[in-house]
Write an enzyme that holds these catalytic residues in place. Structure first.
Site, mmCIF file in Angstrom:
data_model
loop_
_atom_site.group_PDB
_atom_site.id
_atom_site.type_symbol
_atom_site.label_atom_id
_atom_site.label_comp_id
_atom_site.label_asym_id
_atom_site.label_seq_id
_atom_site.Cartn_x
_atom_site.Cartn_y
_atom_site.Cartn_z
ATOM 1 N N ASN A 1 0.842 -1.195 0.000
ATOM 2 C CA ASN A 1 0.000 0.000 0.000
ATOM 3 C C ASN A 1 0.876 1.244 0.000
ATOM 4 O OD1 ASN A 1 0.570 0.720 2.854
ATOM 5 N ND2 ASN A 1 -0.404 -1.251 3.210
ATOM 6 N N LYS B 1 -14.730 1.562 15.034
ATOM 7 C CA LYS B 1 -13.471 0.810 15.106
ATOM 8 C C LYS B 1 -12.931 0.794 16.532
ATOM 9 C CE LYS B 1 -11.380 0.762 11.224
ATOM 10 N NZ LYS B 1 -10.726 1.337 10.068
ATOM 11 N N LYS C 1 -12.137 -2.705 18.218
ATOM 12 C CA LYS C 1 -10.755 -3.151 18.436
ATOM 13 C C LYS C 1 -10.232 -2.860 19.844
ATOM 14 C CE LYS C 1 -8.539 -3.781 14.333
ATOM 15 N NZ LYS C 1 -7.627 -3.480 13.233
HETATM 16 N N1 CTP Z 1 -3.682 -3.415 12.010
HETATM 17 C C1 CTP Z 1 -2.941 -4.496 12.412
HETATM 18 N N2 CTP Z 1 -2.946 -5.650 11.675
HETATM 19 C C2 CTP Z 1 -3.692 -5.745 10.553
HETATM 20 C C3 CTP Z 1 -4.464 -4.636 10.136
HETATM 21 C C4 CTP Z 1 -4.434 -3.484 10.888
HETATM 22 O O1 CTP Z 1 -2.273 -4.409 13.432
HETATM 23 N N3 CTP Z 1 -3.683 -6.865 9.871
HETATM 24 C C5 CTP Z 1 -3.690 -2.207 12.839
HETATM 25 C C6 CTP Z 1 -3.077 -1.007 12.179
HETATM 26 O O2 CTP Z 1 -1.706 -0.877 12.508
HETATM 27 C C7 CTP Z 1 -3.916 0.131 12.755
HETATM 28 C C8 CTP Z 1 -5.276 -0.501 12.936
HETATM 29 O O3 CTP Z 1 -5.043 -1.879 13.079
HETATM 30 O O4 CTP Z 1 -3.462 0.507 14.041
HETATM 31 C C9 CTP Z 1 -6.140 -0.281 11.732
HETATM 32 O O5 CTP Z 1 -7.246 -1.090 11.872
HETATM 33 P P1 CTP Z 1 -8.148 -1.618 10.662
HETATM 34 O O6 CTP Z 1 -9.400 -2.170 11.260
HETATM 35 O O7 CTP Z 1 -7.397 -2.524 9.770
HETATM 36 O O8 CTP Z 1 -8.465 -0.319 9.980
HETATM 37 P P2 CTP Z 1 -8.138 0.167 8.560
HETATM 38 O O9 CTP Z 1 -6.738 -0.147 8.154
HETATM 39 O O10 CTP Z 1 -8.520 1.584 8.629
HETATM 40 O O11 CTP Z 1 -9.042 -0.763 7.633
HETATM 41 P P3 CTP Z 1 -10.609 -1.076 7.464
HETATM 42 O O12 CTP Z 1 -11.321 0.232 7.605
HETATM 43 O O13 CTP Z 1 -10.626 -1.663 6.128
HETATM 44 O O14 CTP Z 1 -10.991 -2.062 8.535
#
Ligand code: CTP
Length: 399
Positions: free
Chosen positions: A206, A335, A339
């Site tokens: 990315n 989120k 999380k």
């Molecule tokens: N993260 C992680 N491991 C992953 C994906 C994300 O540790 N496989 C962490 C990132 O470092 C960040 C947070 O989770 O701190 C982002 O969460 P995520 O839910 O993945 O959000 P986005 O990247 O914004 O994606 P989406 O909105 O698609 O869920």
């Protein structure tokens, strides 16, 4: 706020390096006041420093000052920090023995500010017993010596005596101007993208530049914290003063985080981890002998943040990031609840100047029920706000 930095330049070939030190400190918003010895002026022109710092360059004790003031005292008093770079053996001997026979030695004797000294000389001079004695005296008196490096010297010799590079000096100078308010804390920070290999020449990734995570690591180091940075591939240099662990795949980041987790108080997950990886890595390069490629099967990568949330103890503070391009606060809140980090930094990536690769950032910090708006600013300034909030959070939890 910009500080007053007195930059003393004595007579050695490394004086040219002081020019880029003056320039980088000025660019950071500080007022740099150059003071040169007469022999320094043989190596580099005062005009260079005048142009780079926009301040008068002082050389002589007795030229009348622009305002009515006692020059050496006023310069000594207004300095928040003094740096002597390069410092010759002769100048250091004078300082150690209390000889004040020119403007710079007089100012250094009179100042109450912290003084950094960056020696530069021939290796044999550096090892000379009388110089070593003077060095010990200066250290004992509280001067901070930035030890020279080993390598080829301008005099043709090889060995210890080369002044450290100006970038390192600038970093040390800025660090000594910063209050060490995070000195008791240890940080684990993830940064940058991950790369998920597809075949021997391709990968999925990315646009993350790593700038936000690196800014956090740099500022945390400057504020006295112990920092381990786990980073995917970026164009940035390793963060000085931190332990830098370089990885490529999400699985490698997960392994490194697991190994480090127990040793840190604060875990900041600023990395843009690839959510998916190819189900299998092709051993041979995928050929373009078909019109469509449909067999690319992807599988989910582990969510490292979610795993850390489960593994960490209740004293450890977890900070997550969310990148949102619309309904920023609503999606961020969702989120945060899903999380469950202690703090969630919600980035607004809707505009280019605050997007993934930009130097600025804007967004919100979610801390329990609170929503703290952070207006657009540099990623370094954004990092400071996040660190302030983390500090506040650890204090209020009695940590
Ligand atoms: N993260 C992680 N491991 C992953 C994906 C994300 O540790 N496989 C962490 C990132 O470092 C960040 C947070 O989770 O701190 C982002 O969460 P995520 O839910 O993945 O959000 P986005 O990247 O914004 O994606 P989406 O909105 O698609 O869920």
């Amino acid at each position: 706020m910009g500080k007053n930095i007195l930059l003393g330049i004595t007579g050695g070939i490394a004086a040219y390096k002081a020019a880029s030190l003056a320039s980088s400190l000025s660019k950071k918003g500080h007022s740099v006041f150059p003071v040169m010895t007469a022999s320094a002026c043989e190596f580099i022109s005062p005009l260079t420093f005048r142009t780079l710092t926009n301040n008068p360059v002082e050389v002589d004790m007795f030229t009348p000052p622009e305002r009515h003031e006692v020059k050496h005292i006023s310069l000594a008093d207004k300095a928040d920090l003094a740096i002597i770079a390069p410092a010759t053996a002769n100048f250091m001997a004078k300082l150690a023995r209390g000889i004040a026979d020119d403007l710079l030695s007089t100012i250094i004797m009179a100042t109450r500010a912290k003084v950094l000294i960056a020696p530069a000389m021939n290796v044999n001079m550096y090892q000379d017993a009388s110089f070593q004695k003077n060095l010990a005296i200066l250290q004992e008196r509280g001067f901070t010596i930035i030890e020279p490096e080993s390598g080829p010297l301008a005099c043709g010799y090889e060995g210890k005596g080369r002044m450290v590079e100006p970038e390192i000096l600038a970093r040390k100078a800025l660090a000594s101007l910063t209050v060490k308010d995070l000195a008791d804390l240890s940080f684990l920070i993830t940064a940058g993208p991950t790369r998920e290999p597809l075949d021997p020449v391709r990968y999925l990734s990315n646009y993350s530049s790593g700038k936000m995570g690196y800014a956090l690591a740099e500022r945390a180091v400057a504020r006295g914290a112990e920092v381990t940075l786990i980073s995917g591939p970026t164009a940035l240099s390793p963060v000085g003063g931190a332990e830098n662990i370089l990885i490529e795949k999400a699985a490698e980041m997960q392994k490194a985080v697991r190994k480090e987790l127990a040793q840190h108080d604060i875990i900041i997950m600023a990395a843009a981890v690839s959510d998916f990886r190819p189900h299998s890595i092709k051993e041979e390069k995928i050929k373009k002998d078909q019109q469509k490629l449909t067999e690319l099967e992807l599988e989910r990568n582990p969510d490292i943040l979610t795993e850390v949330q489960k593994l960490k103890n209740s004293n450890q503070v977890l900070v997550g990031f969310a990148a949102e391009s619309s309904d920023i606060l609503v999606k961020g809140r969702e989120k945060y609840q899903r999380k469950k980090p202690e703090i969630l930094v919600v980035n607004d990536i809707s505009q280019q100047e605050i997007g993934f690769q930009a130097d600025s950032n804007a967004g919100w910090l979610l801390v329990q029920d609170e929503e703290i708006k952070i207006s657009q600013r540099s990623k370094v300034a954004f990092a400071e706000v996040i660190l302030d909030e983390i500090k506040q959070h650890t204090i209020s939890r009695g940590g």
